[in-house]
Motif scaffolding. Structure first.
Motif, PDB file in Angstrom:
ATOM      1  N   PHE A 226       0.839  -1.280   0.113  1.00  0.00           N
ATOM      2  CA  PHE A 226      -0.082   0.057   0.156  1.00  0.00           C
ATOM      3  C   PHE A 226       0.827   1.132  -0.131  1.00  0.00           C
ATOM      4  O   PHE A 226       0.919   2.083   1.077  1.00  0.00           O
ATOM      5  CB  PHE A 226      -0.822  -0.140   1.024  1.00  0.00           C
ATOM      6  N   CYS A 227       1.482   1.405  -1.172  1.00  0.00           N
ATOM      7  CA  CYS A 227       2.514   2.707  -1.286  1.00  0.00           C
ATOM      8  C   CYS A 227       1.721   3.801  -1.632  1.00  0.00           C
ATOM      9  O   CYS A 227       0.809   3.767  -2.274  1.00  0.00           O
ATOM     10  CB  CYS A 227       3.532   2.376  -2.314  1.00  0.00           C
ATOM     11  N   LEU A 228       2.224   5.111  -0.744  1.00  0.00           N
ATOM     12  CA  LEU A 228       1.561   6.182  -1.039  1.00  0.00           C
ATOM     13  C   LEU A 228       2.422   7.207  -1.830  1.00  0.00           C
ATOM     14  O   LEU A 228       3.540   7.279  -1.668  1.00  0.00           O
ATOM     15  CB  LEU A 228       1.350   7.148   0.463  1.00  0.00           C
ATOM     16  N   PRO A 229       2.116   7.751  -2.821  1.00  0.00           N
ATOM     17  CA  PRO A 229       2.828   8.794  -3.754  1.00  0.00           C
ATOM     18  C   PRO A 229       3.234   9.893  -2.829  1.00  0.00           C
ATOM     19  O   PRO A 229       2.477  10.468  -2.027  1.00  0.00           O
ATOM     20  CB  PRO A 229       1.766   9.153  -4.776  1.00  0.00           C
ATOM     21  N   ILE A 230       4.435  10.424  -3.114  1.00  0.00           N
ATOM     22  CA  ILE A 230       5.054  11.349  -2.336  1.00  0.00           C
ATOM     23  C   ILE A 230       5.337  12.623  -3.238  1.00  0.00           C
ATOM     24  O   ILE A 230       5.934  12.493  -4.267  1.00  0.00           O
ATOM     25  CB  ILE A 230       6.513  10.988  -1.852  1.00  0.00           C
ATOM     26  N   LEU A 231       4.414  13.585  -2.934  1.00  0.00           N
ATOM     27  CA  LEU A 231       4.980  14.837  -3.777  1.00  0.00           C
ATOM     28  C   LEU A 231       5.439  15.885  -3.000  1.00  0.00           C
ATOM     29  O   LEU A 231       5.348  16.082  -1.901  1.00  0.00           O
ATOM     30  CB  LEU A 231       3.296  15.270  -3.842  1.00  0.00           C
ATOM     31  N   TRP A 232       6.459  16.350  -3.590  1.00  0.00           N
ATOM     32  CA  TRP A 232       7.371  17.245  -3.058  1.00  0.00           C
ATOM     33  C   TRP A 232       7.806  18.493  -4.123  1.00  0.00           C
ATOM     34  O   TRP A 232       8.296  18.116  -5.275  1.00  0.00           O
ATOM     35  CB  TRP A 232       8.558  16.751  -2.807  1.00  0.00           C
ATOM     36  N   GLN A 233       7.431  19.680  -3.790  1.00  0.00           N
ATOM     37  CA  GLN A 233       7.760  20.938  -4.637  1.00  0.00           C
ATOM     38  C   GLN A 233       7.441  20.725  -6.124  1.00  0.00           C
ATOM     39  O   GLN A 233       8.150  21.022  -7.008  1.00  0.00           O
ATOM     40  CB  GLN A 233       9.196  21.125  -4.578  1.00  0.00           C
ATOM     41  N   GLY A 234       6.146  20.169  -6.564  1.00  0.00           N
ATOM     42  CA  GLY A 234       5.592  19.931  -7.757  1.00  0.00           C
ATOM     43  C   GLY A 234       6.303  18.886  -8.343  1.00  0.00           C
ATOM     44  O   GLY A 234       5.798  18.480  -9.743  1.00  0.00           O
ATOM     45  N   HIS A 235       6.888  17.813  -7.893  1.00  0.00           N
ATOM     46  CA  HIS A 235       7.297  16.684  -8.368  1.00  0.00           C
ATOM     47  C   HIS A 235       6.792  15.526  -7.455  1.00  0.00           C
ATOM     48  O   HIS A 235       6.887  15.582  -6.393  1.00  0.00           O
ATOM     49  CB  HIS A 235       8.791  16.490  -8.526  1.00  0.00           C
ATOM     50  N   PHE A 236       6.571  14.286  -8.178  1.00  0.00           N
ATOM     51  CA  PHE A 236       6.354  13.286  -7.330  1.00  0.00           C
ATOM     52  C   PHE A 236       7.616  12.562  -7.290  1.00  0.00           C
ATOM     53  O   PHE A 236       8.028  11.802  -8.723  1.00  0.00           O
ATOM     54  CB  PHE A 236       5.324  12.486  -8.246  1.00  0.00           C
ATOM     55  N   VAL A 237       8.384  12.497  -6.213  1.00  0.00           N
ATOM     56  CA  VAL A 237       9.482  11.891  -6.016  1.00  0.00           C
ATOM     57  C   VAL A 237       9.749  10.417  -5.540  1.00  0.00           C
ATOM     58  O   VAL A 237      10.906   9.876  -5.344  1.00  0.00           O
ATOM     59  CB  VAL A 237      10.308  12.815  -5.180  1.00  0.00           C
TER      60      VAL A 237
END
Length: 381
Positions: free
Chosen positions: A318-329
């Protein structure tokens, strides 16, 4: 990180339109929850509670002070309602009439679903809702067998589901995933528009939702799980009219076929790095649910692996997408153990061509701690 095919200004517009830019745009608490849902157009309901159920997680990601009871409060007050968008969802009550075509198709027997439902059982359930005022799913005892629940067996569940899908009953609230059913007249506010929209009105509804909530969108996204040549033609004609009016522009990018952007839409105002935050999004978040769009716009290939055999998983259950400064990192695999009040972080996978700095690492720790508190956990492992 590889350069995505879409220019940064369009990605910023897409994120800002979703309420995922730096600025908090919906307000706080109960009022912010309603504002967010009305802006997004829908919030998907999901039963998985590995971290927190999607409908709560999506709103928590956007609304400071969001609390789990807010959806029940808004639903009971007739501000929002449950029905179907591309999946089970909470919808603004102002859009009730746009659920009518699907409801009426079930009522007229046009849908391929629920074709062999026991009509006598449907009448019995509807009479019980009418007589008792409210019906919980656990109240439906299977009288013919004297054991279990009707909800746990085919005939009763299908009867209740069809009553709901054709609009004869509505869900007033949920306790966990248990639903409380009432008659529509108990929930619909006075004056709500109950006129079935025509094809042109439905097209305008879908297009206005996309322009408001996404900023950048494709024709395929507009028609996701919606069929019929008349609706497709109406959307094309309406898009052409909006192009001629200068309300939208078509992106000149072969990697993004039939993709449009709102003209004059404002992207995110860039904050200093000191004010940046990491967001850990639900797998069913409105901003990531269109996986092909996510790949095309943000160069982020994402798949929820909870339905994949364990031996075939690349990242985790159950991975959660990581959003940082306009990018999915990257993505992070978490599970909330509520009995032990502990959030388990099983793994962290960052994009291979992106290197985190110290600020990101600190903000990631902050985001994990906030997620743990939201899930009722006091510790992170």
């Amino acid at each position: 990180m590889a350069t995505p095919p879409l220019p940064m200004r369009w990605r910023e517009l897409a994120l800002a339109s979703q309420g995922l830019g730096p600025r908090k745009r919906f307000g706080k608490g109960l009022a912010g929850t309603l504002a967010a849902l009305e802006h997004l157009g829908y919030v998907q309901i999901d039963t998985l509670s590995v971290v927190e159920r999607a409908h709560h997680h999506v709103l928590w990601s956007r609304v400071p002070g969001y609390c789990l009871p807010h959806l029940n409060q808004l639903s009971s007050a007739g501000k929002i309602f449950e029905y179907w968008f591309h999946a089970a969802a909470y919808l603004p009550m102002r859009d009730y009439r746009f659920a009518l075509p699907r409801m009426l198709s079930f009522r007229r027997g046009e849908s391929p679903y629920f074709q062999s439902v026991d009509k006598t059982l449907m009448a019995e359930i509807l009479a019980r809702v009418r007589g008792e005022g409210v019906l919980k799913t656990r109240d439906l005892k299977e009288s013919s067998k004297g054991k279990g629940l009707w909800w746990d067996h085919g005939p009763g569940r299908r009867a209740l589901d069809k009553l709901f899908m054709q609009g004869d009953v509505m869900i007033r609230e949920r306790n966990g995933m248990e639903k409380l059913y009432v008659l529509p007249e108990q929930l619909l506010p006075a004056g709500v528009n109950q006129q079935e929209p025509n094809t042109e009105e439905m097209a305008a509804y879908l297009l206005d939702n996309a322009m408001r909530a996404h900023g950048v969108f494709s024709l395929g996204q507009l028609l996701h799980l919606r069929t019929g040549k008349p609706l497709r033609n109406a959307l094309r004609e309406l898009l052409q009219a909006r192009l001629e009016q200068g309300a939208v522009q078509k992106l000149d990018d072969p990697a993004l076929p039939e993709t449009y952007a709102v003209v004059g839409g404002h992207g995110a105002t860039r904050r200093s790095q000191a004010g940046a935050e990491v967001r850990l999004l639900s797998p069913f978040d409105n901003g990531v649910i269109h996986r092909e769009r996510l790949l095309q716009m943000f160069n982020f290939e994402y798949r929820l692996e909870s339905y994949v055999p364990a031996t075939q998983r690349k990242y985790g259950y159950f991975c959660l997408p990581i959003l940082w400064q306009g990018h999915f990192v990257g993505r992070i695999d978490c599970k909330a153990d509520r009995a032990a009040a502990r959030l388990h972080v099983h793994s962290l996978h960052l994009e291979p061509d992106w290197a985190p700095d110290a600020l990101f690492q600190q903000r990631l720790q902050d985001a994990i701690s906030e997620l743990a508190r939201f899930c009722g956990c006091t510790a992170v492992q």
